[in-house]
Design a protein around this motif. Structure first.
Motif, PDB file in Angstrom:
ATOM      1  N   PRO A 271       2.410  -7.997 -10.818  1.00 32.45           N
ATOM      2  CA  PRO A 271       2.368  -6.535 -10.701  1.00 32.45           C
ATOM      3  C   PRO A 271       1.379  -6.122  -9.618  1.00 32.45           C
ATOM      4  CG  PRO A 271       2.306  -7.193 -12.998  1.00 32.45           C
ATOM      5  CD  PRO A 271       2.118  -8.449 -12.187  1.00 32.45           C
ATOM      6  N   LYS A 272       1.786  -5.215  -8.760  1.00 33.75           N
ATOM      7  CA  LYS A 272       0.949  -4.809  -7.628  1.00 33.75           C
ATOM      8  C   LYS A 272       0.128  -3.580  -8.015  1.00 33.75           C
ATOM      9  CE  LYS A 272       2.882  -8.126  -5.301  1.00 33.75           C
ATOM     10  NZ  LYS A 272       3.969  -8.494  -6.234  1.00 33.75           N
ATOM     11  N   LYS A 273      -0.867  -3.829  -8.836  1.00 36.06           N
ATOM     12  CA  LYS A 273      -1.769  -2.792  -9.330  1.00 36.06           C
ATOM     13  C   LYS A 273      -2.841  -2.519  -8.286  1.00 36.06           C
ATOM     14  CE  LYS A 273      -5.002  -2.094 -13.209  1.00 36.06           C
ATOM     15  NZ  LYS A 273      -4.418  -0.882 -13.809  1.00 36.06           N
ATOM     16  N   LEU A 274      -3.163  -1.251  -8.083  1.00 37.84           N
ATOM     17  CA  LEU A 274      -4.237  -0.904  -7.152  1.00 37.84           C
ATOM     18  C   LEU A 274      -5.553  -1.417  -7.728  1.00 37.84           C
ATOM     19  CD1 LEU A 274      -4.475   0.639  -4.457  1.00 37.84           C
ATOM     20  CD2 LEU A 274      -5.160   2.648  -5.750  1.00 37.84           C
ATOM     21  N   GLY A 275      -6.186  -2.314  -7.014  1.00 39.89           N
ATOM     22  CA  GLY A 275      -7.377  -2.986  -7.528  1.00 39.89           C
ATOM     23  C   GLY A 275      -8.604  -2.097  -7.614  1.00 39.89           C
ATOM     24  N   GLU A 276      -9.557  -2.551  -8.400  1.00 43.70           N
ATOM     25  CA  GLU A 276     -10.800  -1.798  -8.610  1.00 43.70           C
ATOM     26  C   GLU A 276     -11.538  -1.574  -7.300  1.00 43.70           C
ATOM     27  OE1 GLU A 276     -13.534   0.227 -11.057  1.00 43.70           O
ATOM     28  OE2 GLU A 276     -11.623  -0.689 -11.628  1.00 43.70           O
TER      29      GLU A 276
ATOM     30  N   ARG B 145       0.826  -1.209   0.000  1.00 45.75           N
ATOM     31  CA  ARG B 145       0.000   0.000   0.000  1.00 45.75           C
ATOM     32  C   ARG B 145       0.864   1.264   0.000  1.00 45.75           C
ATOM     33  NH1 ARG B 145      -3.981  -2.048  -2.466  1.00 45.75           N
ATOM     34  NH2 ARG B 145      -5.418  -3.345  -1.241  1.00 45.75           N
ATOM     35  N   LEU B 146       1.967   1.269   0.730  1.00 44.91           N
ATOM     36  CA  LEU B 146       2.849   2.430   0.730  1.00 44.91           C
ATOM     37  C   LEU B 146       3.526   2.606  -0.633  1.00 44.91           C
ATOM     38  CD1 LEU B 146       4.568   2.322   4.236  1.00 44.91           C
ATOM     39  CD2 LEU B 146       3.013   4.079   3.385  1.00 44.91           C
ATOM     40  N   ALA B 147       3.898   1.496  -1.255  1.00 43.60           N
ATOM     41  CA  ALA B 147       4.521   1.572  -2.579  1.00 43.60           C
ATOM     42  C   ALA B 147       3.547   2.143  -3.603  1.00 43.60           C
ATOM     43  CB  ALA B 147       5.005   0.191  -3.013  1.00 43.60           C
ATOM     44  N   GLN B 148       2.288   1.721  -3.538  1.00 42.64           N
ATOM     45  CA  GLN B 148       1.264   2.246  -4.446  1.00 42.64           C
ATOM     46  C   GLN B 148       0.984   3.719  -4.148  1.00 42.64           C
ATOM     47  OE1 GLN B 148      -1.664  -0.638  -3.343  1.00 42.64           O
ATOM     48  NE2 GLN B 148      -1.253  -1.979  -5.111  1.00 42.64           N
ATOM     49  N   LEU B 149       0.941   4.059  -2.876  1.00 46.87           N
ATOM     50  CA  LEU B 149       0.688   5.446  -2.488  1.00 46.87           C
ATOM     51  C   LEU B 149       1.807   6.371  -2.964  1.00 46.87           C
ATOM     52  CD1 LEU B 149      -1.050   7.493  -0.942  1.00 46.87           C
ATOM     53  CD2 LEU B 149       0.145   6.805   1.161  1.00 46.87           C
ATOM     54  N   SER B 150       3.035   5.881  -2.888  1.00 48.98           N
ATOM     55  CA  SER B 150       4.166   6.701  -3.327  1.00 48.98           C
ATOM     56  C   SER B 150       4.101   6.978  -4.829  1.00 48.98           C
ATOM     57  CB  SER B 150       5.493   6.019  -2.973  1.00 48.98           C
ATOM     58  OG  SER B 150       5.706   4.860  -3.751  1.00 48.98           O
ATOM     59  N   VAL B 151       3.673   5.973  -5.605  1.00 52.63           N
ATOM     60  CA  VAL B 151       3.525   6.170  -7.048  1.00 52.63           C
ATOM     61  C   VAL B 151       2.432   7.197  -7.329  1.00 52.63           C
ATOM     62  CG1 VAL B 151       2.870   5.081  -9.228  1.00 52.63           C
ATOM     63  CG2 VAL B 151       4.371   3.872  -7.631  1.00 52.63           C
ATOM     64  N   LEU B 152       1.311   7.085  -6.625  1.00 53.85           N
ATOM     65  CA  LEU B 152       0.211   8.022  -6.801  1.00 53.85           C
ATOM     66  C   LEU B 152       0.659   9.456  -6.527  1.00 53.85           C
ATOM     67  CD1 LEU B 152      -2.799   8.665  -7.227  1.00 53.85           C
ATOM     68  CD2 LEU B 152      -3.165   8.127  -4.811  1.00 53.85           C
ATOM     69  N   MET B 153       1.471   9.646  -5.495  1.00 52.23           N
ATOM     70  CA  MET B 153       1.887  10.993  -5.110  1.00 52.23           C
ATOM     71  C   MET B 153       2.916  11.596  -6.074  1.00 52.23           C
ATOM     72  SD  MET B 153      -0.024  11.838  -2.653  1.00 52.23           S
ATOM     73  CE  MET B 153       0.771  13.343  -2.069  1.00 52.23           C
ATOM     74  N   THR B 154       3.488  10.766  -6.932  1.00 54.03           N
ATOM     75  CA  THR B 154       4.419  11.304  -7.937  1.00 54.03           C
ATOM     76  C   THR B 154       3.710  11.669  -9.241  1.00 54.03           C
ATOM     77  OG1 THR B 154       4.961   9.118  -8.852  1.00 54.03           O
ATOM     78  CG2 THR B 154       6.321   9.923  -7.017  1.00 54.03           C
TER      79      THR B 154
END
Length: 437
Positions: free
Chosen positions: A326-331, A273-282
């Motif tokens: 791949p750790k894609k943020l799910g629907e 979740r932190l890895a996905q959040l970091s991508v979102l914030m970039t």
């Protein structure tokens, strides 16, 4: 009998009005023209009532008690707020041998037994939805109007938290959105620590490093105290190095609250979740402002369509290799973030700035999002209450937590419908509404 139930019976006039008489040595005919308006503040229970006693018409306030003696127990005879009371309504007159200075009526023999039995069953029952056996009989129009009220209530309940955050951030909406976003990425288990991480790492600092995703990720992981211990590979080493530099540069204070991994699916691990959040914030600077400008739900969902960095394709946590995924943020997670972060923030922003278009847009997005699946919605489904979209499920969540769990059946439109229309209705013979004014 409770005072709240008596107030409910009086408010909705669920009693036999026929040949209603005052108590006392010389009873007089009594006709209720208006029961008054229920008062939730200090003073009499109902304000602005109108009654005809004998040949005289009275206008004023009305006070209710389970027992007549409670007038004196509560000290109303010494309280000027009760000087304008024109009628004392009681369930039981236990002052039969004493003179009372106000007209009084007694209702214990005038209320349908079925109402009392139904209410007692709900209050004494152990089911977590008291009216479950009859809830499927509720009129669809009642449900529709009640759901609208419940959703607004739920959003209003989040307003105070967001406004408190706003005051803490000195009216920085982007920062508040960042706190809320991080909190909801942490889901139930890690929401507190994720919010603490966001508070310890201003969004303005993140914005300066948007062009370097590894640095953003390093700051999030470092602040969450997930980079400690011996490095377990090149990527782990890189993040540790980046964090040491950035921590010193911005004088960051690591959050030492525990981050939990136990009893959760790997896809929900805090590392993912932190890895996905970091991508979102970039992806987007001034993220909340960008969201406010959107109108289409598809555009909104696209913003949250992120995948964690390449390292996480083969890992769920440092030091443990896994199969390629791949750790894609799910629907479902995207919908959850929109429901719990975007919709409340847009709604409150619209309310704060008196912008009805934004408030309506937030509600519209709820209407378009798919129905949530959880224990609460499943429970209601088992009783015949289906949910079409997130608007429905959010209303059921509010119903369950704010009404069913607290047994506020008398304040619930569903409970009111069942009590008033299940086996009796106002105006039927058993209630005999008598004089109509």
């Amino acid at each position: 009998m409770t005072e709240r139930l008596l107030q409910y019976i009086w408010q909705h006039q669920y009693y036999n009005h026929r040949e209603l008489m005052t108590t006392g040595e010389v009873p007089e005919p009594c006709a209720i023209i208006s029961p008054g308006t229920y008062n939730t503040n200090q003073g009499p229970d109902f304000l602005g009532g109108r009654v005809r006693i004998g040949e005289r018409l009275w206008a004023g306030n009305i006070e209710l008690h389970v027992k007549a003696s409670e007038w004196f127990i509560h000290g109303h005879q010494h309280d000027h707020n009760y000087n304008n009371v024109i009628l004392h309504v009681v369930w039981e007159n236990d002052l039969k041998d004493q003179a009372f200075h106000l007209p009084m009526i007694e209702l214990s023999a005038r209320v349908p037994r079925v109402l009392l039995q139904q209410y007692e069953e709900w209050m004494m029952g152990t089911t977590n939805i008291p009216c479950s056996s009859a809830i499927a009989s509720v009129n669809e129009l009642v449900w529709m109007k009640w759901k609208e009220t419940l959703v607004i209530e739920r959003l209003q309940s989040k307003t105070k938290q967001i406004l408190d955050y706003l005051a803490e951030s000195k009216n920085h909406w982007e920062e508040v959105f960042w706190w809320m976003l991080a909190r909801n990425f942490g889901i139930t288990v890690n929401k507190e620590v994720f919010e603490a991480v966001a508070r310890s790492l201003p969004s303005t600092i993140i914005a300066r490093h948007r062009s370097n995703p590894h640095q953003v990720e390093a700051m999030l992981f470092g602040q969450a105290n997930l980079l400690g211990g011996k490095a377990s590979g090149d990527y782990h080493t890189l993040l540790k190095k980046e964090y040491r530099f950035l921590k010193k540069k911005y004088d960051l204070s690591t959050v030492f609250a525990p981050v939990h991994f136990l009893r959760m699916r790997p896809v929900n691990f805090p590392t993912i979740r932190l890895a996905q959040l970091s991508v979102l914030m970039t992806y987007a600077e001034h993220l909340f402002s960008k969201i406010l400008s959107l109108t289409q739900l598809a555009e909104l969902k696209k913003i949250f369509d992120v995948t964690a960095g390449d390292f996480w394709h083969y890992h769920y946590r440092f030091g443990e290799t896994s199969c390629y995924q791949p750790k894609k943020l799910g629907e479902q997670m995207i919908d959850t973030i929109i429901i719990n972060t975007v919709v409340p923030m847009v709604f409150v922003y619209g309310q704060y700035h008196q912008d009805e278009i934004l408030r309506d847009k937030a509600l519209y997005w709820l209407d378009l999002l798919g129905a949530e699946k959880n224990r609460i919605t499943t429970r209601f489904y088992g009783f015949g209450i289906k949910s079409v979209n997130a608007f429905d499920t959010q209303s059921l969540y509010q119903l369950k937590t704010s009404y069913c769990d607290q047994k506020r059946c008398l304040e619930c439109a569903v409970g009111n419908f069942i009590l008033s229309g299940n086996d009796y209705q106002p105006g039927k013979d058993q209630l005999s509404v008598g004089i109509k004014q």
